[in-house]
Design a protein around this motif. Structure first.
Motif, PDB file in Angstrom:
ATOM      1  N   ASP A  38     -61.178  37.734  -4.236  1.00 36.82           N
ATOM      2  CA  ASP A  38     -61.533  38.571  -3.088  1.00 36.82           C
ATOM      3  C   ASP A  38     -61.597  40.039  -3.491  1.00 36.82           C
ATOM      4  N   GLN A 101     -56.995  42.064   1.437  1.00 36.23           N
ATOM      5  CA  GLN A 101     -57.570  42.562   2.682  1.00 36.23           C
ATOM      6  C   GLN A 101     -58.406  43.814   2.485  1.00 36.23           C
ATOM      7  N   THR A 103     -61.491  46.244   1.792  1.00 37.70           N
ATOM      8  CA  THR A 103     -62.897  46.137   2.162  1.00 37.70           C
ATOM      9  C   THR A 103     -63.708  47.171   1.390  1.00 37.70           C
ATOM     10  N   ALA A 192     -56.924  39.226   6.923  1.00 37.09           N
ATOM     11  CA  ALA A 192     -58.095  39.036   6.056  1.00 37.09           C
ATOM     12  C   ALA A 192     -58.834  37.745   6.374  1.00 37.09           C
ATOM     13  N   THR A 195     -61.866  35.193   4.157  1.00 34.66           N
ATOM     14  CA  THR A 195     -61.678  35.453   2.729  1.00 34.66           C
ATOM     15  C   THR A 195     -61.219  34.176   2.037  1.00 34.66           C
TER      16      THR A 195
END
Length: 215
Positions: A38, A101, A103, A192, A195
């Motif tokens: 991620d 989490q 971005t 999150a 994901t």
């Protein structure tokens, strides 16, 4: 601008050991892999940056195209962080693999703040008292000297060190939660959705609420 991700290869028994128990070493490695994927995907989506993976361990198929890879070096985390900036060059913003989490807009904001006139460094503190991201306008191996790592005062000590060196530091990035223990994994999974990480936590079936988020 360079974006550095400092990480370990997600090998069972060597990563995320604080998740055990309740996780097995294999399950902890699966969560580490998801978090790393991620994070790398997020960094790859940030426009006009040079992504670099600062890696401890073997490269795997989970490394996206376009990433430069440099090996970690040093006997401790502080030395490895200093070496990462020295080897990659600055300006650069560095994150770990514990905040899936993240971005692209959040990283872009950090890059923008680092590039602002008069700013020498940026620091994103973590909920546990550490930090999740640090950016330096120019490489200075002294930045991490005498900063205790992985303690509740790491973030404050790091900020004090930056100020001690006379570096004007933007500390307005949002506070994020690192994935250290299993409670952190559950909390971050809720932050999150959509994901790999939330799917990996849900697959453990240890917390029904995560399964709801993953759907």
């Amino acid at each position: 601008m360079k974006i550095l991700v400092i990480a370990k290869s997600p090998v069972a028994g060597s990563v995320k050991t604080r998740l055990c128990p309740p996780c097995t070493p294999g399950e902890a490695a699966a969560l580490a892999l998801a978090a790393l994927q991620d994070t790398l995907e997020t960094v790859a989506a940030v426009p006009k940056v040079h992504p670099i993976l600062v890696l401890d361990g073997p490269r795997g198929p989970w490394v996206p195209d376009g990433f430069e890879i440099i090996p970690q070096r040093g006997s401790g985390l502080a030395e490895r962080l200093a070496a990462a900036f020295e080897d990659a060059g600055a300006p650069a913003f560095l994150v770990g693999m514990d905040t899936p989490q993240l971005t692209p807009p959040l990283i872009s904001a950090a890059v923008e703040r680092l590039g602002a006139p008069g700013v020498d460094a940026v620091l994103g503190v973590a909920l546990d008292g550490g930090w999740w991201g640090i950016g330096l306008r120019s490489g200075d191996t002294r930045v991490f000297e005498a900063v205790p790592m992985s303690t509740p005062r790491t973030g404050a000590a790091q900020l004090a060190r930056l100020q001690e060196l006379g570096l004007v530091t933007d500390e307005t990035l949002p506070v994020l939660r690192d994935v250290d223990g299993y409670e952190d994994a559950v909390a971050v999974a809720h932050e999150a959705p959509h994901t790999r990480f939330v799917a990996a936590v849900a697959a453990l079936a240890l917390d029904a609420s995560v399964g709801e988020v993953a759907r």
